[in-house]
Design a protein around this motif. Structure first.
Motif, PDB file in Angstrom:
ATOM      1  N   GLU A  84      -2.464   4.367   1.836  1.00 30.69           N
ATOM      2  CA  GLU A  84      -2.714   4.040   3.242  1.00 30.69           C
ATOM      3  C   GLU A  84      -2.190   2.640   3.524  1.00 30.69           C
ATOM      4  O   GLU A  84      -2.168   1.779   2.642  1.00 30.69           O
ATOM      5  CB  GLU A  84      -4.218   4.087   3.551  1.00 30.69           C
ATOM      6  CG  GLU A  84      -4.864   5.440   3.331  1.00 30.69           C
ATOM      7  CD  GLU A  84      -6.375   5.379   3.493  1.00 30.69           C
ATOM      8  OE1 GLU A  84      -6.902   4.289   3.832  1.00 30.69           O
ATOM      9  OE2 GLU A  84      -7.031   6.408   3.253  1.00 30.69           O
ATOM     10  N   GLY A  85      -1.766   2.403   4.777  1.00 24.86           N
ATOM     11  CA  GLY A  85      -1.310   1.083   5.174  1.00 24.86           C
ATOM     12  C   GLY A  85       0.112   0.795   4.724  1.00 24.86           C
ATOM     13  O   GLY A  85       0.784   1.642   4.133  1.00 24.86           O
ATOM     14  N   THR A  86       0.575  -0.402   5.031  1.00 30.02           N
ATOM     15  CA  THR A  86       1.933  -0.809   4.676  1.00 30.02           C
ATOM     16  C   THR A  86       1.916  -2.149   3.954  1.00 30.02           C
ATOM     17  O   THR A  86       1.000  -2.962   4.135  1.00 30.02           O
ATOM     18  CB  THR A  86       2.832  -0.931   5.927  1.00 30.02           C
ATOM     19  OG1 THR A  86       2.271  -1.908   6.809  1.00 30.02           O
ATOM     20  CG2 THR A  86       2.954   0.402   6.638  1.00 30.02           C
ATOM     21  N   SER A  96      11.382  -5.023   0.283  1.00 24.94           N
ATOM     22  CA  SER A  96      11.213  -3.664   0.806  1.00 24.94           C
ATOM     23  C   SER A  96       9.891  -3.547   1.536  1.00 24.94           C
ATOM     24  O   SER A  96       8.883  -4.128   1.129  1.00 24.94           O
ATOM     25  CB  SER A  96      11.231  -2.633  -0.331  1.00 24.94           C
ATOM     26  OG  SER A  96      12.461  -2.645  -1.029  1.00 24.94           O
ATOM     27  N   ASP A  97       9.900  -2.796   2.629  1.00 22.36           N
ATOM     28  CA  ASP A  97       8.677  -2.413   3.316  1.00 22.36           C
ATOM     29  C   ASP A  97       8.203  -1.092   2.716  1.00 22.36           C
ATOM     30  O   ASP A  97       8.970  -0.115   2.666  1.00 22.36           O
ATOM     31  CB  ASP A  97       8.920  -2.254   4.810  1.00 22.36           C
ATOM     32  CG  ASP A  97       9.164  -3.596   5.493  1.00 22.36           C
ATOM     33  OD1 ASP A  97       8.548  -4.591   5.056  1.00 22.36           O
ATOM     34  OD2 ASP A  97       9.958  -3.652   6.440  1.00 22.36           O
ATOM     35  N   ILE A  98       6.964  -1.062   2.272  1.00 18.16           N
ATOM     36  CA  ILE A  98       6.416   0.099   1.579  1.00 18.16           C
ATOM     37  C   ILE A  98       5.430   0.803   2.499  1.00 18.16           C
ATOM     38  O   ILE A  98       4.465   0.197   2.981  1.00 18.16           O
ATOM     39  CB  ILE A  98       5.705  -0.320   0.276  1.00 18.16           C
ATOM     40  CG1 ILE A  98       6.616  -1.226  -0.578  1.00 18.16           C
ATOM     41  CG2 ILE A  98       5.273   0.909  -0.504  1.00 18.16           C
ATOM     42  CD1 ILE A  98       7.902  -0.578  -1.034  1.00 18.16           C
ATOM     43  N   HIS A  99       5.680   2.082   2.749  1.00 20.94           N
ATOM     44  CA  HIS A  99       4.857   2.876   3.662  1.00 20.94           C
ATOM     45  C   HIS A  99       4.068   3.921   2.879  1.00 20.94           C
ATOM     46  O   HIS A  99       4.359   4.180   1.698  1.00 20.94           O
ATOM     47  CB  HIS A  99       5.749   3.553   4.706  1.00 20.94           C
ATOM     48  CG  HIS A  99       6.552   2.582   5.515  1.00 20.94           C
ATOM     49  ND1 HIS A  99       7.859   2.256   5.212  1.00 20.94           N
ATOM     50  CD2 HIS A  99       6.207   1.843   6.607  1.00 20.94           C
ATOM     51  CE1 HIS A  99       8.305   1.368   6.093  1.00 20.94           C
ATOM     52  NE2 HIS A  99       7.330   1.106   6.939  1.00 20.94           N
ATOM     53  N   PRO A 100       3.073   4.539   3.508  1.00 22.24           N
ATOM     54  CA  PRO A 100       2.299   5.574   2.807  1.00 22.24           C
ATOM     55  C   PRO A 100       3.194   6.655   2.203  1.00 22.24           C
ATOM     56  O   PRO A 100       4.127   7.135   2.845  1.00 22.24           O
ATOM     57  CB  PRO A 100       1.398   6.141   3.919  1.00 22.24           C
ATOM     58  CG  PRO A 100       1.206   4.995   4.848  1.00 22.24           C
ATOM     59  CD  PRO A 100       2.522   4.280   4.864  1.00 22.24           C
ATOM     60  N   GLY A 101       2.911   6.992   0.962  1.00 23.18           N
ATOM     61  CA  GLY A 101       3.700   7.986   0.250  1.00 23.18           C
ATOM     62  C   GLY A 101       4.800   7.398  -0.611  1.00 23.18           C
ATOM     63  O   GLY A 101       5.400   8.099  -1.430  1.00 23.18           O
ATOM     64  N   GLU A 102       5.089   6.090  -0.437  1.00 20.31           N
ATOM     65  CA  GLU A 102       6.165   5.454  -1.198  1.00 20.31           C
ATOM     66  C   GLU A 102       5.619   4.720  -2.421  1.00 20.31           C
ATOM     67  O   GLU A 102       4.451   4.325  -2.469  1.00 20.31           O
ATOM     68  CB  GLU A 102       6.955   4.495  -0.308  1.00 20.31           C
ATOM     69  CG  GLU A 102       7.721   5.212   0.791  1.00 20.31           C
ATOM     70  CD  GLU A 102       8.561   4.268   1.631  1.00 20.31           C
ATOM     71  OE1 GLU A 102       9.629   4.713   2.102  1.00 20.31           O
ATOM     72  OE2 GLU A 102       8.156   3.104   1.827  1.00 20.31           O
TER      73      GLU A 102
END
Length: 318
Positions: A84-86, A96-102
């Motif tokens: 959850e969250g970034t 890098s921007d890390i998003h849910p699922g990454e």
């Protein structure tokens, strides 16, 4: 082996930092990104000599390497699956921007930065030995986002979920083999595409130092010692890295502070803010000293600089 089904740590600020570093044998400095405070909770954990797992929830915070020498013989790599969250992660000149699922990983013995909003993340700390043969080019892929849009990315996310959904009651030998499998799958997933372009090590370290200075410009106590602690280097190392830039660390900080003040003086929305208040917001604590520095840098006293920038009438002193 240590295993817990209950939250093993729920604290704020320094208490959470100490608890996390003690439990996971990390060497991290954590701080809040908004009001200076943050909360953290380790909901589940598995601890063994070469493998650590933690299901963690955080309020917005910033993580970097603490000053001093981390233990380079244990748990050198953090592999994190964003639930959850970034987050924004930086290492080796890559960001890098890390998003849910990454998924991303970092070398926890080298300078790095992680800045988050409210997040939940599943983290695996892998001993260096897991990577030595299977992923020799790993340092070219730190701070790289691995998403579920690829076959191997989906496989990594699925394996993460399986690992964290299992009861963690296997013996250490079985758990270590799970760690080896995770490391091998991450290696295959990462090398299936070219690495992100990074900077030379010295350049990336200088960027980390500059970023740390900019984050702390409002602190009137800003010093080389503060910056060294934040980026996980000694003061001597900070000076050595910065020596090739053509200026000193504190001159750079002064120039950045003055630039922030000048920007605010040019902002019509801040026209009613006293010059001294703006200066104090950017770490100056003595008005006369600030005015001298500003005039030397920009050729005008700050009030006249603002008047010219905003086309205001200049109030002359009588």
């Amino acid at each position: 082996m240590q295993f817990s089904n209950q939250p093993v740590l729920r604290e704020s600020d320094g208490a959470f930092q100490r608890g996390l570093n003690g439990l996971l044998e990390t060497h991290f400095k954590l701080s809040g990104t908004s009001n200076g405070t943050f909360d953290g909770e380790i909901q589940r954990s598995y601890i063994s000599p070469k493998l650590r797992l933690a299901d963690i929830a955080f309020s917005p915070h910033f993580t970097c390497l603490k000053a001093g020498k981390p233990n380079r013989h244990r748990t050198s790599y953090l592999v994190s699956h964003q639930i959850e969250g970034t987050s924004r992660v930086t290492q080796g000149g890559r960001e890098s921007d890390i998003h849910p699922g990454e998924i991303f990983f970092i070398d926890t013995t080298r300078p790095f930065q992680i800045e988050t909003d409210n997040i939940r993340t599943r983290s695996i700390y892998l001993d260096t030995a897991f990577w030595r043969d299977t992923f020799p080019e790993r340092d070219q892929y730190t701070a790289t986002a691995l998403g579920p849009e690829t076959t191997f990315g989906r496989a990594c996310a699925t394996m993460f979920d399986e690992i964290f959904d299992m009861p963690w009651m296997l013996d250490d030998t079985a758990m270590l083999r799970i760690g080896e499998s995770m490391a091998g799958l991450i290696a295959v997933a990462m090398i299936s595409r070219p690495p992100l372009c990074g900077s030379e090590p010295d350049v990336s370290t200088i960027d980390l130092i500059r970023s740390a200075v900019r984050r702390n410009l409002s602190d009137p106590e800003l010093s080389c010692a503060c910056i060294a602690e934040e980026v996980g280097l000694s003061m001597r190392q900070v000076h050595a890295h910065f020596s090739g830039t053509g200026t000193t660390l504190m001159r750079f900080a002064m120039a950045e502070r003055l630039a922030r003040v000048a920007r605010d003086l040019e902002n019509p929305a801040l026209a009613d803010h006293p010059v001294s208040a703006i200066a104090f917001e950017w770490g100056f604590n003595e008005a006369a000293h600030f005015s001298r520095r500003f005039k030397t840098r920009y050729g005008l006293p700050p009030a006249q600089y603002r008047a010219r920038a905003l086309s205001l009438p200049v109030k002359l002193k009588h």
